[in-house]
Design an enzyme around this catalytic site. Structure first.
Site, PDB file in Angstrom:
ATOM      1  N   SER A  96     -10.065  -0.860   6.632  1.00  0.00           N
ATOM      2  CA  SER A  96      -9.403  -0.602   5.342  1.00  0.00           C
ATOM      3  C   SER A  96      -8.685  -1.790   4.735  1.00  0.00           C
ATOM      4  O   SER A  96      -8.243  -1.719   3.590  1.00  0.00           O
ATOM      5  CB  SER A  96      -8.415   0.557   5.472  1.00  0.00           C
ATOM      6  N   SER A 127      -9.772   1.597   2.481  1.00  0.00           N
ATOM      7  CA  SER A 127      -8.869   2.397   1.682  1.00  0.00           C
ATOM      8  C   SER A 127      -7.801   1.608   0.941  1.00  0.00           C
ATOM      9  O   SER A 127      -7.235   2.103  -0.032  1.00  0.00           O
ATOM     10  CB  SER A 127      -8.197   3.432   2.573  1.00  0.00           C
ATOM     11  N   LYS A 187       0.859  -1.188   0.000  1.00  0.00           N
ATOM     12  CA  LYS A 187       0.000   0.000   0.000  1.00  0.00           C
ATOM     13  C   LYS A 187       0.892   1.233   0.000  1.00  0.00           C
ATOM     14  O   LYS A 187       1.923   1.249   0.684  1.00  0.00           O
ATOM     15  CB  LYS A 187      -0.895  -0.031   1.246  1.00  0.00           C
TER      16      LYS A 187
END
Lengths: 101, 527
Positions: free
Chosen positions: B178, B154, B79
């Site tokens: 997330s 996310s 990420k």
């Protein structure tokens, strides 16, 4: 309504975020809608309940030995800055001409 | 030959027996990305040089007779809020568009030391503020199962990259869901460990008392092995703990005699999609047939978690994001005439709308007089929620709940911030309490054709219980597709065979055991 347009302007100034024209109205409406959803938190009976500030049980201040260790080189850190001078960060003038505060 | 379907264990075995080299694994993965990511857009940045360098080192070590390390040859993506020296770490924000990491996050370092091959950085909601990856400055990521739908967020790029077979595993971070929510939307396994199991050092902070790094994979075993490589005390994160657990050894331990709790008000929540409700009921009966003892439990304060989270999150974000000043690093507005303007214009232009909104909200909630109305009660609610979980885990060893109330939604379908905030309703409470949780896919909805998942939650620092339950349940659904069909319009290379658990399934979708229509509103669901 929790926030007026003036409140929104004050918060923006405090958080160092410049606002453009027209943005204040939308932000006021968005923020007020969000704050309205938080209402339940103001309505619980929490008398006698202690706050919890982090999720690990029984953990208090975590200390480490005060030992000097190698850290990031000055040049490495400064390489990320837009403007440097003599091994230091260069910033615009903060006093006199050009300052608006 | 494509290796994208292989498990970590199969890759390790293949490397040990010289069926393929690490270099070939990198070539194959980059080829897959080249084909599939054109339409999915999971990656913000690729780092082939780093990948080939890691492969060369691994191949040399194997040639010298060394045994392959735990994650040997596993292709991995991070990420883009995780620092990896030699790459940009943008947090999907204009603010950090040109920020090049001068150091590497501990969790990233540990995967590299374990032999993983780093392919690049993955898309996300800006600074992890969102549940759809629509707030990324670099554009949306598309759900590999249906390109018109969001991958969740996310960590949407991480979930999509794994679901499309572009990486073996991906790392993400989870502040309110997330990891688990996008894992659910993309039909992959997504695990957030107990707060403290993984070091947060080098992962850009959002809500520091809630943030926890974790893993996406196509099988429970892949996730367990990756967590084994990453976990442990790190002197650079004072909240990190040594959990003293080998999670992969819990995979396959079975659930016989385990007490598994269900929260009836979650399973029957208003607004929960029938597909997800039915999948949960099916999972419950499967666990029961495996010898688990199903017990109904209650989380009486769960409702309060949502508003507590939406107070604590922005307050901590406001604090964390105060560091972006346009001077030391990050976006610098070119037009500022003095220091005040430099701060205000750099932050106004560098942060997107959602980030600005959360910063301002956090500032308001922490202001004098308001703090006592919101922040302090939120932290007291946190005590109640934590007590709920303590009490529940005196009765049971794990909980089975929905991950989400519904399957992946379409782009733009949830436009207002308040409705978007409600999409993490089943995931948020354990961030407040600090427990670990995993989203586990159980098939595709009959009506929607989209991935349907359930969530397994464990007691604090007993994440091995989660792996036991999830692995047992995973084995009940042996035929579910692990890689979404290629819709890029380009025929992908044939899938590799292999003995690993996730190598037997290819791109064809299968139906979940049960399911009806699935049009629930995300506003429902609150238990």
């Amino acid at each position: 309504m929790y926030l007026t347009e003036e409140d929104v302007r004050e918060i923006a100034a405090y958080t160092r975020i410049a606002l453009v024209d027209g943005e204040v109205t939308d932000l006021k409406s968005d923020l007020n809608a969000i704050i309205e959803t938080l209402k339940p938190i103001t309505q619980y009976d929490l008398s006698g309940v202690e706050p919890t500030f982090h999720p690990i049980d029984g953990l208090s201040n975590v200390m480490r030995e005060d030992v000097i260790k190698p850290s990031m080189l000055r040049e490495t850190a400064l390489a990320l800055a837009t403007s440097t001078e003599n091994g230091q960060y260069r910033i615009p003038t903060i006093l006199g001409e050009g300052s608006n505060r | 030959m494509s290796y994208s379907n292989l498990s970590i264990a199969a890759i390790r075995a293949g490397l040990a027996t010289r069926q393929f080299s690490a270099e070939e694994l990198v070539q194959d993965a980059l080829n897959t990305i080249n084909i599939r990511d054109k339409v999915i857009h999971a990656f913000i940045e690729l780092c082939p040089e780093l990948a080939y360098r890691a492969a060369e080192k691994l191949d040399a070590a194997l040639s010298a007779g060394e045994a392959p390390p735990l994650l040997a040859g596993a292709t991995i993506g991070y990420k883009d809020n995780m620092n990896l020296e030699g790459t940009h770490t943008t947090c999907a924000s204009k603010m950090l568009e040109n920020y090049k990491s001068p150091f590497t996050a501990t969790c990233v370092t540990k995967t590299l030391e374990a032999g993983a091959l780093p392919l690049g950085k993955l898309n996300m909601d800006e600074f992890a503020f969102g549940s759809s990856t629509e707030t990324s400055y670099f554009g949306c990521t598309h759900n590999p199962w249906d390109l018109e739908r969001v991958p969740g967020g996310s960590s949407g790029g991480s979930a999509a990259a794994v679901a499309a077979g572009m990486v073996t595993v991906a790392l993400g971070s989870d502040t309110g869901g997330s990891i688990r929510q996008p894992a659910s939307f993309c039909g992959v396994v997504g695990f957030k460990p107990t707060y403290g199991v993984i070091s947060r050092y080098g992962v850009v902070g959002f809500g520091s008392s809630l943030d926890q790094a974790g893993v996406f994979g196509r099988s429970v075993a892949n996730v367990a092995e990756t967590i084994d490589a990453m976990s442990g005390k790190d002197p650079l994160d004072c909240m990190s703990q040594d959990a003293h657990a080998v999670y992969s050894s819990s995979v396959g331990a079975g659930v016989k005699g385990m007490r598994i709790g269900i929260v009836r008000s979650y399973v029957d929540a208003d607004g929960i999609s029938p597909e997800i409700h039915n999948a949960l009921e099916d999972a419950i009966s499967k666990l029961e047939s495996l010898g688990a003892v199903i017990t109904e439990v209650e989380l009486p304060n769960a409702k309060a978690a949502l508003s507590a989270y939406h107070v604590i999150g922005p307050c901590e974000a406001f604090s964390n994001l105060s560091r972006f000043d346009g001077i030391r690093y990050g976006y610098l507005s070119p037009n500022a005439r003095n220091l005040d303007e430099l701060y205000e214009q750099s932050r106004a232009q560098g942060f997107g709308a959602e980030a600005r909104r959360r910063i301002m909200l956090g500032s308001y909630l922490l202001s004098s007089g308001i703090y006592e109305q919101y922040y302090l009660p939120a932290q007291k609610v946190r005590t109640l929620i934590t007590q709920d979980y303590h009490q529940v885990f005196e009765q049971v060893d794990a909980l089975l709940t929905p991950t989400t109330a519904r399957t992946a939604f379409k782009f733009g379908e949830i436009a207002d911030p308040v409705s978007m905030y409600l999409s993490d309703i089943f995931t948020i409470p354990i961030n407040i309490a600090g427990n670990g949780g995993m989203s586990l896919p159980v098939g595709l909805g009959e009506e929607s054709g989209l991935p349907v998942s359930v969530q397994v939650i464990g007691p604090q620092f007993k994440d091995e219980n989660i792996f036991r339950v999830a692995a047992a349940l995973e084995a009940c659904y042996p035929d579910i597709a692990r890689i979404a069909p290629d819709t890029s319009g380009t025929q992908q290379a044939s899938q590799a065979g292999g003995s690993a658990q996730d190598s037997q399934v290819g791109g064809s979708g299968q139906s979940s055991p049960q399911g009806e229509s699935a049009q629930a509103s995300p506003e429902g669901g609150a238990a």
